[in-house]
Design a protein around this motif. Structure first.
Motif, PDB file in Angstrom:
ATOM      1  N   GLY A 118      21.342  25.839 140.818  1.00 15.62           N
ATOM      2  CA  GLY A 118      21.331  25.450 139.407  1.00 15.62           C
ATOM      3  C   GLY A 118      21.532  26.702 138.511  1.00 15.62           C
ATOM      4  O   GLY A 118      20.762  26.421 137.278  1.00 15.62           O
ATOM      5  N   THR A 119      21.972  27.844 138.743  1.00 18.61           N
ATOM      6  CA  THR A 119      22.030  28.817 138.028  1.00 18.61           C
ATOM      7  C   THR A 119      23.444  28.683 137.210  1.00 18.61           C
ATOM      8  O   THR A 119      23.940  27.780 137.375  1.00 18.61           O
ATOM      9  CB  THR A 119      22.080  30.058 138.560  1.00 18.61           C
ATOM     10  N   ASN A 120      23.374  29.502 135.977  1.00 19.87           N
ATOM     11  CA  ASN A 120      24.613  29.343 135.263  1.00 19.87           C
ATOM     12  C   ASN A 120      25.811  30.359 135.946  1.00 19.87           C
ATOM     13  O   ASN A 120      25.273  31.101 136.643  1.00 19.87           O
ATOM     14  CB  ASN A 120      24.379  29.789 133.782  1.00 19.87           C
ATOM     15  N   SER A 369      10.897  25.690 141.195  1.00 13.74           N
ATOM     16  CA  SER A 369      11.515  24.979 142.112  1.00 13.74           C
ATOM     17  C   SER A 369      10.759  24.886 143.396  1.00 13.74           C
ATOM     18  O   SER A 369      10.429  26.012 143.851  1.00 13.74           O
ATOM     19  CB  SER A 369      13.238  25.425 142.143  1.00 13.74           C
ATOM     20  N   GLN A 431      17.344  32.807 135.789  1.00 11.62           N
ATOM     21  CA  GLN A 431      17.805  31.312 135.267  1.00 11.62           C
ATOM     22  C   GLN A 431      16.254  30.862 134.557  1.00 11.62           C
ATOM     23  O   GLN A 431      16.566  30.261 133.736  1.00 11.62           O
ATOM     24  CB  GLN A 431      17.996  30.513 136.453  1.00 11.62           C
ATOM     25  N   GLU A 432      15.299  30.910 135.269  1.00 19.40           N
ATOM     26  CA  GLU A 432      13.899  30.546 134.723  1.00 19.40           C
ATOM     27  C   GLU A 432      13.722  31.233 133.192  1.00 19.40           C
ATOM     28  O   GLU A 432      13.203  30.643 132.255  1.00 19.40           O
ATOM     29  CB  GLU A 432      12.749  30.790 135.759  1.00 19.40           C
ATOM     30  N   ILE A 434      15.605  32.609 131.172  1.00 19.21           N
ATOM     31  CA  ILE A 434      16.773  32.164 130.250  1.00 19.21           C
ATOM     32  C   ILE A 434      16.629  30.689 129.801  1.00 19.21           C
ATOM     33  O   ILE A 434      17.209  30.286 128.835  1.00 19.21           O
ATOM     34  CB  ILE A 434      17.949  32.743 130.352  1.00 19.21           C
ATOM     35  N   SER A 435      16.174  29.935 130.810  1.00 21.06           N
ATOM     36  CA  SER A 435      16.050  28.424 130.366  1.00 21.06           C
ATOM     37  C   SER A 435      15.100  27.961 129.119  1.00 21.06           C
ATOM     38  O   SER A 435      15.367  27.007 128.622  1.00 21.06           O
ATOM     39  CB  SER A 435      15.468  27.859 131.706  1.00 21.06           C
ATOM     40  N   LYS A 437      12.127  26.989 129.391  1.00 22.85           N
ATOM     41  CA  LYS A 437      11.118  26.051 129.732  1.00 22.85           C
ATOM     42  C   LYS A 437       9.756  26.606 129.845  1.00 22.85           C
ATOM     43  O   LYS A 437       8.833  25.724 129.918  1.00 22.85           O
ATOM     44  CB  LYS A 437      11.774  25.423 130.840  1.00 22.85           C
ATOM     45  N   ALA A 544      19.810  35.876 125.447  1.00 24.65           N
ATOM     46  CA  ALA A 544      19.927  35.931 126.911  1.00 24.65           C
ATOM     47  C   ALA A 544      21.120  36.647 127.134  1.00 24.65           C
ATOM     48  O   ALA A 544      21.230  37.297 128.512  1.00 24.65           O
ATOM     49  CB  ALA A 544      19.730  34.540 127.308  1.00 24.65           C
TER      50      ALA A 544
END
Length: 838
Positions: A118-120, A369, A431-432, A434-435, A437, A544
């Motif tokens: 799920g990363t970019n 996750s 990823q967390e 830069i998300s 959330k 980011a």
């Protein structure tokens, strides 16, 4: 179309970046240079006979006589009649030269895993660099452990396929998992493959718990069945390799068991069907040594590391009158390592990267996750396994109770598990971050905790240096340590001058301390800069994009700086120079003048059973292989190592290479070598293997043969020796050996060929004939009176049946993969515009 291009472009750029990085790091490979790999040179020497046979006959032989008297070729160089399995790896790596290809392949597979998690694309790039360029990868590349590196490269791709199955991309995940697992198993590094199955077991357990909690029972069952399907297809595609290896393992030191009672004073601690425990747990990683994942050279780095001209050792050598060029050359290969593996030596530490360790630790607090839990679990598992005998309560239990685990050695290799998990944790952490959330205030608090933990670790590591002696002399068991051995070498170098050796050792301890402190400072700088970047990002000082750019730069510089200590431009040589290790000495040239090619050579100028170079020119009594035939290993231990001339004669050892008075090798001819086959006058029956081996102590192998009584039914009559009888070799084509015999009465023939019942069949005048093991390690058979042609053919069913299973499974796997890709594309078109499931 434009939308699709915009979607693919970031991935294309990330993959291009990974390709460029691998090319820049190993640029000499594009200029036609190749790596000088010590273990690869050994392999080339062992496989030369087989390669020459292939050039002449068009096929690779299944048996080789170049090492240990004879063994299956497919344990040295596995080749099959079909080559189409190589197309996919060639496409994935664009046909690039070694080692660019395997570095790029490794990065590509881990990039796939990151995207599936799920990363970019940019975070995927960071994760791929972290996994591929952790120090263990370049270290095993430069030492020639190519199959290990290939297995490491494919490993993330297999996990990616499994994660896709978990995400309900059922067919696509099954196809990808089967594809990469096929090549992972095909790399034929069984220990890395075993570690994969341990990882898969951990992931499966965590996932099962997750599904039960979520009450997704149907999904769990479907995922389990498809995972089994992927395993079956992958293992079936490698039936040839697996079957032949399994068959051989039952007769080898890795899986077989000696029939002999252990000698007094030797270790009897050998597991049933496995290795001796002491041997298996060599190269156990030290507990404190685990901090090399954060600070690379706290234990010196390599047993053959390089020192600069500013080092105390260099200055001491020059002050002793050693010319500066000689001092520079000497300090390029100095014994810097002083950790728990000191006596055996090591090529370098397992360094994960200072920035990666910081991000992985932060991930424990910020990743939401469920993947976090299996990544944490395998991180711990990898470390515990790597400690080996340093954590015996756990690892001895594994060794004694886990299936097949007792066949593997060098537990430090288990840190490849942690290499994968740390890189994945670092990627998921980014990823967390830069998300958006998680609240920045919460992230700042967790970053502070992480910073304090890392600072505490570094403080402990630095403080420990003041109590360290920076030496590894006599160990806890009272045996000489690595520094004892190195001091002895220095004493010899200075013609017995112990004072000079002691002064150099003192200088070495100072250099080790400097390496320790310098690398602690280095880690402080990199972790400090990474912490600063993360802190400023969380304070909204930049976005980011700038964070990922800065972190990427830090990771690349950090890892490649350390990697260059082990794999660098000096590791490459011109291809024409690669033949230098295989230059024939005067002794070799003298032996090669012999017109009879079917004899054996014992080289006493090297460690004959740990060195394969003799096999390049001759059929060697010794060799280099991690899994010798057990019966031959017994013969080495009980007879050959004790210089039993009668046993050397029966092995047709026609030449012995010894050091000459001037230090150059000299060939000595053994006139009593018994040739390829002979008739004996007497048969001695032994009640068991111990008695058979004991009889060889004083047996005249020319006139008599000793046979275990279990083979008595195969021999109908005692030989009636005919002094005029003859038996001679017609041809030895490796897979087939033929002899002519002539005798007026039935005879018993001994053949100077190693006994291996898993595939060798005997024929007399093309009719099947029984044969048995004689003189503990050779072949023998009763030969009727008259003129006959005796033939031995190596026809292992595991090879020929294994080919059919491999081809059919591989085709089925490709059909599944192709079908899954087509269906996935179709489903994407159907679901276009629909909300995506998480």
């Amino acid at each position: 179309m434009i939308t699709r291009l915009n979607t693919l472009l970031p991935h294309a750029l990330a993959i291009l970046g990974l390709l460029v990085l691998s090319v820049i790091y190993c640029k000499p490979a594009l200029n036609g240079k190749i790596l000088s790999q010590s273990d690869n040179a050994q392999w080339q020497a062992m496989s030369r006979e087989a390669m020459q046979f292939k050039q002449t006959h068009g096929v690779t032989p299944l048996w080789t006589t170049s090492a240990f008297g004879g063994m299956p070729t497919y344990q040295i160089a596995m080749e099959t009649p079909y080559t189409f399995t190589g197309y996919i790896p060639a496409i994935l790596t664009f046909g690039l030269p070694k080692p660019i290809d395997v570095l790029f392949l490794s990065a590509l597979c881990f990039y796939l895993l990151c995207i599936v998690l799920g990363t970019n694309s940019w975070v995927g790039f960071v994760g791929a660099v972290a996994y591929t360029y952790a120090s263990y990868s370049p270290i095993i590349i430069v030492t020639g452990h190519e199959t290990k590196m290939l297995a490491l490269a494919y490993l993330p791709g297999v996990i990616a396929g499994f994660v896709l199955i978990v995400r309900k991309k059922y067919l696509l995940g099954t196809g990808i998992m089967a594809l990469f697992l096929t090549y992972l198993v095909g790399a034929n590094h069984l220990q890395i493959t075993y570690y994969f199955f341990l990882v898969l077991a951990v992931v499966a357990i965590v996932y099962t718990v997750y599904c039960i909690v979520q009450k997704q029972y149907k999904h769990l069952i479907i995922s389990g069945l498809l995972t089994i399907l992927a395993l079956v297809l992958a293992l079936g595609s490698n039936a040839l390799t697996l079957w032949t290896t399994y068959e051989y393992s039952k007769e080898s030191t890795r899986g077989g068991t000696s029939e002999l009672t252990p000698l007094p004073g030797t270790s009897a601690d050998k597991s049933k069907g496995g290795l001796d425990r002491e041997y298996a747990f060599r190269w156990s990683y030290g507990k404190f040594e685990t901090f090399t994942m954060l600070v690379p050279d706290i234990y010196g780095g390599s047993s053959s590391g390089a020192l600069s001209n500013s080092s105390e050792t260099y200055k001491k050598l020059v002050s002793m009158g050693v010319p500066e060029p000689s001092a520079q050359e000497a300090t390029k290969h100095w014994n810097l390592y002083w950790g728990d593996q000191s006596v055996l030596g090591t090529s370098g530490p397992v360094y994960m990267g200072a920035v990666i360790c910081l991000l992985a630790l932060l991930g424990l607090f910020v990743i939401r996750s469920w993947h976090k839990w299996w990544l944490i679990a395998i991180s711990v598992l990898g470390i515990l396994l790597a400690w080996g005998s340093n954590f015996s309560v756990f690892n001895y239990f594994m060794f004694d109770h886990f299936p097949m685990y007792n066949k593997f050695r060098a537990p430090s290799q288990a840190l490849i598990i942690t290499q994968l998990s740390f890189a994945a944790l670092a990627a998921l952490t980014l990823q967390e971050l830069i998300s958006g959330k998680l609240s920045r205030e919460e992230l700042q608090r967790k970053l502070k905790w992480t910073g304090m933990i890392i600072a505490g670790m570094l403080l402990v590591i630095y403080a420990a240096s003041f109590g360290a002696r920076f030496t590894n002399a006599t160990n806890d068991a009272g045996n000489p340590g690595g520094d004892d051995v190195f001091r002895s070498r220095l004493t010899q170098m200075f013609a017995g001058n112990t004072q000079a050796a002691d002064e150099l050792m003192t200088a070495l301890y100072v250099d080790r301390q400097d390496l320790y402190h310098n690398d602690v400072l280095r880690t402080v700088i990199f972790t400090g800069l990474a912490f600063l970047l993360l802190w400023l990002f969380l304070k909204n000082r930049f976005n980011a994009t700038w964070l990922l750019a800065g972190i990427s730069l830090l990771i690349v510089v950090d890892l490649l700086q350390v990697d260059n200590r082990y794999l660098n431009a000096e590791s490459f040589i011109d291809e024409n120079s690669y033949s230098q290790p295989f230059q024939a000495s005067e002794a070799d040239q003298q032996i090669l003048q012999d017109k009879d090619p079917y004899y054996r050579v014992l080289n006493l100028t090297a460690s004959p059973f740990e060195d394969a170079m003799t096999s390049y020119f001759h059929k060697s009594i010794g060799g280099y292989h991690a899994a010798k035939l057990q019966l031959y290993a017994d013969l080495i231990e009980r007879q050959i190592s004790r210089n039993n001339i009668s046993v050397l004669n029966m092995l047709n050892t026609k030449y012995v290479i010894v050091p000459g008075n001037d230090g150059h090798p000299v060939a000595q001819r053994n006139p009593d070598a018994l040739g390829n086959a002979w008739f004996v006058k007497h048969i001695l029956w032994a009640k068991d293997a111990d008695a058979e081996m004991k009889a060889l102590d004083h047996l005249d192998t020319k006139d008599s043969v000793v046979i275990d009584q279990r083979y008595k039914a195969l021999i109908k009559d005692n030989p009636s020796f005919d002094s005029t009888a003859t038996i001679s070799l017609i041809a030895n084509n490796l897979n087939e050996i033929s002899y002519n015999s002539m005798a007026s009465t039935p005879q018993f023939a001994v053949f100077s060929e190693v006994y291996y019942e898993q595939g060798w069949h005997a024929f007399i005048d093309e009719q099947p004939a029984p044969y048995c093991r004689v003189d503990y390690a050779l072949r023998g058979m009763q030969v009727p009176a008259g003129k006959h042609t005796i033939t031995f053919r190596f026809e292992p069913s595991s090879y020929y049946t294994g080919i059919k299973l491999s081809v059919s499974s591989y085709i089925a796997m490709l059909l599944l993969l192709a079908g899954s890709v087509v269906m996935n594309v179709g489903m994407n078109k159907m679901n276009k515009g629909k909300p995506k499931s998480v």
